[in-house]
Write an enzyme that holds these catalytic residues in place. Structure first.
Site, PDB file in Angstrom:
ATOM      1  N   CYS A   1      21.174  26.951  27.753  1.00 48.43           N
ATOM      2  CA  CYS A   1      22.512  27.242  27.208  1.00 48.43           C
ATOM      3  C   CYS A   1      22.628  26.756  25.762  1.00 48.43           C
ATOM      4  CB  CYS A   1      23.615  26.627  28.058  1.00 48.43           C
ATOM      5  SG  CYS A   1      23.663  27.288  29.717  1.00 48.43           S
TER       6      CYS A   1
ATOM      7  N   HIS B   1      25.518  22.927  22.710  1.00 50.48           N
ATOM      8  CA  HIS B   1      25.476  23.699  23.954  1.00 50.48           C
ATOM      9  C   HIS B   1      26.466  24.858  23.775  1.00 50.48           C
ATOM     10  CE1 HIS B   1      26.454  24.477  28.225  1.00 50.48           C
ATOM     11  NE2 HIS B   1      25.339  23.858  28.543  1.00 50.48           N
TER      12      HIS B   1
ATOM     13  N   LYS C   1      27.323  14.584  35.490  1.00 50.01           N
ATOM     14  CA  LYS C   1      26.141  14.211  34.707  1.00 50.01           C
ATOM     15  C   LYS C   1      26.033  12.697  34.556  1.00 50.01           C
ATOM     16  CE  LYS C   1      26.049  18.453  31.934  1.00 50.01           C
ATOM     17  NZ  LYS C   1      24.994  19.267  32.545  1.00 50.01           N
TER      18      LYS C   1
ATOM     19  N   ASP D   1      31.299  15.871  22.054  1.00 49.40           N
ATOM     20  CA  ASP D   1      30.857  16.308  23.377  1.00 49.40           C
ATOM     21  C   ASP D   1      29.831  15.290  23.867  1.00 49.40           C
ATOM     22  OD1 ASP D   1      29.642  17.408  25.565  1.00 49.40           O
ATOM     23  OD2 ASP D   1      28.932  19.226  24.553  1.00 49.40           O
TER      24      ASP D   1
ATOM     25  N   GLN E   1      26.022  14.684  27.622  1.00 54.01           N
ATOM     26  CA  GLN E   1      24.655  14.190  27.826  1.00 54.01           C
ATOM     27  C   GLN E   1      24.500  12.724  27.445  1.00 54.01           C
ATOM     28  OE1 GLN E   1      22.228  15.749  29.296  1.00 54.01           O
ATOM     29  NE2 GLN E   1      23.284  17.711  29.488  1.00 54.01           N
TER      30      GLN E   1
END
Lengths: 414, 150
Positions: free
Chosen positions: A371, A130, A233, A207, A210
């Protein structure tokens, strides 16, 4: 219903926990919310926690001598313990609250990055990232005249680990990689990536923005050095996130923002910084948001997650088969390991037009580059339509999506 | 007609499928790229002038049906018009897609542009319809950089 000490996963009961899922939209159309990779919906308990805090417990933390401040501090720190246990960090000192995954990455770039990256050094990221895990490193590399190296991917959207291994040198100072791609859904082999990087003495930032909604992440089992994610999220409020950092590394890092709460003592000559994790939490934080994140974690952990993982897998397989079967539809991102993300193209129809027509049917999807422009470039496309699922998504909603896609083709006479 | 059918009228679908003036003008006096970072629509508009008259106008690029049809209809409408007339049309077109009141006198000038009347019901698509026009405005105002709708 409880089974052992866990609540049994029942899709209809779970949907009742989320008030927005029974709302209508666009002149009475049933809401089909398939934009969970952008943000998830919130269960009633999280919504209630926000109201309750402001109605009954609102005070500033870490400094009051009064009862309300004690309560607010206790609730805030209780969330930190919930996060620690959720990701299995060794200590509460390793859990830093941020505004979100983006701020977590920026924090590491500005502190660990600035202190450790020198001219001609290298930072390794992947082609799946991202923009939030590209731009902070790009800026750091520009500032330090360092180099950004990119782990390539194949046509399915899977990272090429052999190439990654070849990329690591004495100059590599950090590997920063996504756990699950927001644009394609690919789940990356974080365990192997960490092992390979550590064999070269390189720390790894993951990261997990998600990932947190879909599977449990254990920072000790994976031996991760930094982990970032966002509350919104994973059923929590917006404006809150977490940076996990290995304590031994956090201790060597200079502070990020400075001001109140992150100090031990201040004179006009010298400032002594506070201990971990407060050293990295300058200013009054998003107290209600942090408490909401704790409630979201309690909500998620009441279920036996292996049952939900099976349900989500079945859902993604069903959605993939149904959507792929439509004439003229192509799925972008076909990795073997995926979370519930379905990016697709309809022949000769731009994703933005697809999004508008689906929206008219009450179906919320994302249309665009998500993104992740380098991912789009890899496939030679400007954008995709993305449907993304959560554990409260139903097969019936996928059927709505399929009917919606047929409607799009009808409007375009194809 | 439903709002969606009003948005995607046959004329728009036709211009999307078979865009007019979809070519580069090799000896253009001016050209400019317009870009919508939200959805990635990207067009370059070319203009050849004869005094203040638009002698030839064309575009290349890619994007959604609304933006492509808008570029196609715009270029077919403006050939032979003066720069002043083009500016005036943009003002009326902008009122049309943002749902502002249009006088009868203005409506007469719209011609084929009337098919974009459905856009005003879709606020997120106004930028798609106006991107080619903003790019043209940039050309008229002699901007050298990429025009962005953001």
């Amino acid at each position: 219903m409880l089974l052992g000490n866990k609540r049994l996963f029942s899709i209809s009961e779970v949907r009742d926990d989320f008030p927005i899922l029974s709302k209508t939209i666009r002149n009475g159309k049933r809401l089909i919310y398939l934009d969970n990779a952008a943000t998830t919906q919130k269960p009633q308990c999280v919504i209630d926690s926000q109201r309750h805090f402001y109605e009954s417990e609102n005070a500033n933390i870490h400094r009051g001598v009064h009862a309300l401040s004690e309560i607010a501090t206790e609730k805030y720190e209780r969330s930190r313990e919930l996060v620690r246990s959720f990701i299995n960090a060794r200590s509460r000192r390793e859990v830093i609250f941020t505004r979100g995954a983006t701020e977590g990455i920026n924090l590491v770039a500005a502190t660990f990055g600035r202190a450790n990256v020198q001219e001609n050094d290298e930072i390794v990221i992947s082609h799946l990232e991202h923009h939030s895990n590209i731009v902070p490193w790009q800026l750091l590399c520009q500032e330090k005249s360092a180099k950004l190296r990119i782990i390539p991917m194949n046509e399915n959207g899977e990272l090429l680990l052999d190439e990654f291994t070849k990329m690591l040198t004495k100059r590599t100072k950090l590997v920063a990689v996504t756990y699950a791609s927001n644009a394609l859904g690919t789940v990356t082999p974080v365990k192997e990536i960490v092992q390979i990087a550590h064999a070269h003495g390189v720390p790894v930032l993951v990261d997990a923005a998600q990932a947190m909604l879909h599977f449990r992440v254990d920072v000790q089992a994976l031996d991760i050095d930094f982990l970032v994610f966002s509350a919104h999220k994973m059923c929590g409020p917006t404006g809150v996130g977490v940076l996990y950092g290995r304590e031994s590394i956090l201790n060597t890092m200079p502070p990020y923002q400075s001001g109140g709460d992150m100090i031990r003592s201040v004179t006009f000559e010298k400032t002594l910084f506070n201990e971990l994790p407060y050293k990295f939490e300058a200013g009054t934080p998003n107290i209600a948001g942090v408490i909401g994140l704790g409630v979201a974690i309690e909500y998620l952990t009441q279920f036996d997650w292996s049952t939900i993982a099976m349900y989500e897998k079945e859902l993604l397989t069903y959605a993939t088969e149904q959507v792929k079967a439509i004439n003229g539809v192509r799925i972008i991102g076909t990795a073997a390991e995926k979370v519930g993300v379905l990016s697709f193209l309809i022949e000769n129809i731009h994703p933005h037009d697809v999004g508008t027509i689906l929206d008219e049917e009450g179906i919320a999807v994302r249309a665009g580059h998500h993104c992740a422009q380098p991912v789009m470039e890899h496939f030679g496309i400007p954008a995709t339509t993305r449907a993304s699922f959560a554990f409260y998504t139903t097969k019936e909603e996928i059927d709505y999506l399929v009917r919606g896609i047929h409607k799009v083709k009808e409007v375009f006479h194809v | 007609m439903s709002e969606i059918q009003t948005l995607y009228q046959d004329l728009i679908l036709d211009h999307n499928k078979n865009p007019r003036n979809f070519r580069k003008i090799e000896n253009a006096d001016r050209f400019l790229e317009g870009y919508n970072p939200l959805c990635g629509d990207r067009y370059t508009v070319y203009v050849k002038l004869n005094g203040d008259i638009v002698d030839d106008i064309s575009f290349v690029g890619s994007g959604c049906a609304i933006s492509k049809a808008s570029a196609s209809v715009m270029t077919s409408m403006l050939k032979g018009k003066t720069i002043h007339e083009a500016q005036e049309l943009f003002t009326i077109f902008h009122k049309l897609v943002t749902g502002e009141h249009i006088s009868n006198q203005e409506r007469e000038k719209l011609g084929k542009l009337e098919v974009f009347s459905g856009v005003s019901a879709f606020p997120t698509r106004v930028k798609c319809a106006s991107l080619p026009w903003h790019t043209l405005k940039g050309i008229i105002e002699d901007k050298n950089t990429v025009v962005s709708t953001e």
